[in-house]
Design a protein around this motif. Structure first.
Motif, short mmCIF file in Angstrom:
data_model
loop_
_atom_site.label_atom_id
_atom_site.label_comp_id
_atom_site.label_asym_id
_atom_site.label_seq_id
_atom_site.Cartn_x
_atom_site.Cartn_y
_atom_site.Cartn_z
N LEU A 133 3.57 -8.83 8.96
CA LEU A 133 2.41 -9.13 7.97
C LEU A 133 2.09 -7.81 7.42
CD1 LEU A 133 0.25 -11.55 10.13
CD2 LEU A 133 1.18 -12.05 8.07
N ASN A 134 2.76 -6.87 7.39
CA ASN A 134 2.54 -5.55 6.64
C ASN A 134 1.27 -4.91 7.03
OD1 ASN A 134 4.02 -3.61 5.31
ND2 ASN A 134 3.79 -4.77 3.47
N ILE A 135 0.65 -5.13 8.34
CA ILE A 135 -0.70 -4.66 8.62
C ILE A 135 -0.46 -3.38 9.32
CG2 ILE A 135 -2.58 -5.05 10.26
CD1 ILE A 135 -2.44 -8.03 9.48
N PRO A 136 -0.83 -2.15 8.86
CA PRO A 136 -0.45 -0.91 9.63
C PRO A 136 -1.26 -0.62 10.69
CG PRO A 136 -1.77 -0.40 7.50
CD PRO A 136 -1.63 -1.97 7.56
N GLN A 137 -0.59 -0.23 11.88
CA GLN A 137 -1.29 -0.24 13.27
C GLN A 137 -2.64 0.48 13.37
OE1 GLN A 137 0.43 -0.85 16.13
NE2 GLN A 137 1.98 -1.65 14.67
N SER A 138 -2.74 1.49 12.30
CA SER A 138 -4.08 2.30 12.12
C SER A 138 -5.40 1.26 11.76
CB SER A 138 -3.98 3.25 10.96
OG SER A 138 -3.75 2.73 9.63
N MET A 139 -4.87 0.18 10.96
CA MET A 139 -6.00 -1.11 10.85
C MET A 139 -6.43 -1.57 12.04
SD MET A 139 -5.11 -3.09 7.33
CE MET A 139 -5.69 -4.74 7.68
N LEU A 140 -5.61 -2.00 13.04
CA LEU A 140 -5.88 -2.43 14.22
C LEU A 140 -6.73 -1.66 15.07
CD1 LEU A 140 -2.16 -3.81 15.27
CD2 LEU A 140 -4.12 -5.07 13.93
N LYS A 141 -6.97 -0.36 14.92
CA LYS A 141 -7.75 0.36 15.74
C LYS A 141 -9.31 0.38 14.95
CE LYS A 141 -3.89 3.12 17.19
NZ LYS A 141 -3.17 4.32 16.70
N PHE A 148 -12.28 -3.32 5.54
CA PHE A 148 -11.02 -3.82 4.91
C PHE A 148 -11.36 -4.38 3.68
CE2 PHE A 148 -9.01 -5.41 9.22
CZ PHE A 148 -9.17 -4.10 9.90
N SER A 149 -10.35 -4.20 2.76
CA SER A 149 -10.19 -4.83 1.55
C SER A 149 -9.99 -6.43 1.71
CB SER A 149 -9.16 -4.25 0.55
OG SER A 149 -7.84 -5.06 1.04
N GLY A 150 -10.45 -7.03 0.71
CA GLY A 150 -10.30 -8.43 0.56
C GLY A 150 -8.99 -9.13 0.92
N GLY A 151 -7.88 -8.59 0.64
CA GLY A 151 -6.53 -8.93 0.84
C GLY A 151 -6.39 -8.64 2.31
N GLU A 152 -6.81 -7.43 2.83
CA GLU A 152 -6.51 -7.18 4.18
C GLU A 152 -7.23 -7.94 5.04
OE1 GLU A 152 -5.95 -2.04 3.56
OE2 GLU A 152 -7.80 -2.84 3.97
N LYS A 153 -8.39 -8.26 4.90
CA LYS A 153 -9.28 -9.40 5.59
C LYS A 153 -8.18 -10.62 5.92
CE LYS A 153 -13.91 -7.81 4.82
NZ LYS A 153 -14.96 -7.83 4.15
N LYS A 154 -7.77 -11.02 4.56
CA LYS A 154 -6.99 -12.31 4.61
C LYS A 154 -5.73 -12.29 5.58
CE LYS A 154 -9.76 -14.74 2.09
NZ LYS A 154 -10.27 -16.02 2.14
N ARG A 155 -5.21 -11.12 5.61
CA ARG A 155 -3.91 -10.83 6.22
C ARG A 155 -4.26 -10.71 7.94
NH1 ARG A 155 -1.11 -5.73 4.16
NH2 ARG A 155 -2.70 -5.84 2.61
#
Ligand SMILES: Nc1ncnc2c1ncn2[C@@H]1O[C@H](COP(=O)(O)OP(=O)(O)OP(=O)(O)O)[C@@H](O)[C@H]1O
Ligand SMILES: [Mg+2]
Length: 250
Positions: A133-141, A148-155
């Motif tokens: 889903l093109n979600i970087p590992q750093s986001m999971l931490k 999160f940006s609007g689009g990051e929240k949806k992903r």
């Protein structure tokens, strides 16, 4: 037996009726799209199905796998295989996305009598799904959805769906706020999860999503009811003619 059966559903919020006798049947393996004007009750329906508090169900039936959903708590419904991707995902400061996903997934597995995933096994699953889903590992931490940006929240909602492997996925405007590339990625993620024993309800305002995730059935909601159902052609007709023709039907 249908996977989801909604019959003559009447729902009130703070004394005002919002759903006025809604009927909807979703069979296993089918992707349904629900379209309809702002305020027609689409999100309310998704909240009532998943058990969000604050809604009074004054009449009607709600069956999932033939069982009465109204008798189940929200966590029991999730454990039964229901999943809602929120129109407005909530932020949970202080809980990392990774921790949240692992805790929620293992709680669901436990409720189903399955064993929990070990941390290494879970990490591997989560990393693979995030990468797709093109979600970087750093986001999971980071804290769940915090900053999160609007689009990051949806992903992130789709990441949850991929890990939970629900039987019925309700996606409330999953396409809103996504850029063109992110829409493709999210649509690919949704399509990858289509299977003969998984159903989806996609609430959307736009044909664009339906070009990527082609629905089996399209419904129009107006003023708290499903007023028309058809195939994918119905969505194209709506794009051309708008909702005015359904106002009277409602
Ligand atoms: N908690 C609430 N208190 C008061 N009114 C509510 C509440 N929740 C929903 N409503 C009302 O119910 C109606 C349906 O709202 P809902 O969010 O289900 O619409 P929707 O079809 O999802 O619209 P949109 O396309 O804009 O997302 C609206 O008129 C809304 O104001
Ligand atoms: Mg809504």
């Amino acid at each position: 037996m249908p996977l989801l059966e909604v019959r003559n559903l009447h729902v009130c919020v703070e004394g005002r009726e919002i759903l006025h006798g809604l009927d909807l049947t979703v069979n296993a393996g089918k992707v349904h799209a629900i379209m309809g004007p702002n305020g027609s009750g689409k999100s309310t329906l998704s909240h009532v199905i998943t058990g969000k508090p604050g809604y009074q169900i004054t009449a009607g039936r709600l069956l999932f796998k033939g069982e009465d959903l109204l008798a189940m708590r929200p966590d029991q419904r999730a454990a039964k295989g229901l999943f809602l991707a929120f129109q407005y995902p909530v932020e949970i400061p202080g809980v990392t996305t990774m921790n949240f996903l692992r805790t929620a997934l293992n709680a669901q597995r436990k409720a189903r009598g399955q064993s929990g995933y070990s941390t290494p096994h879970f990490l591997k699953k989560a990393r693979t799904a995030a990468k797709q889903l093109n979600i970087p590992q750093s986001m999971l931490k980071r804290g769940v959805n915090v900053g999160f940006s609007g689009g990051e929240k949806k992903r992130n909602e789709i990441l949850q769906m991929a890990l939970f492997e629900p039987d019925l996925c309700i996606l409330d405007e999953i396409d809103s706020g996504l850029d063109i590339d992110a829409l493709r990625i999210v649509a690919d993620g949704i399509n990858a999860m289509r299977s003969p024993d998984r159903s989806m309800i996609m609430i959307t305002h736009y044909q664009r999503l339906l070009n990527y995730v082609v629905p089996d059935v399209v419904h129009v909601m107006s003023k708290g009811r499903v007023v028309k159902s058809g195939d994918k052609q119905l969505a194209l007709e709506l794009e051309a003619s708008g909702y005015a023709q359904f106002e009277d039907a409602a």
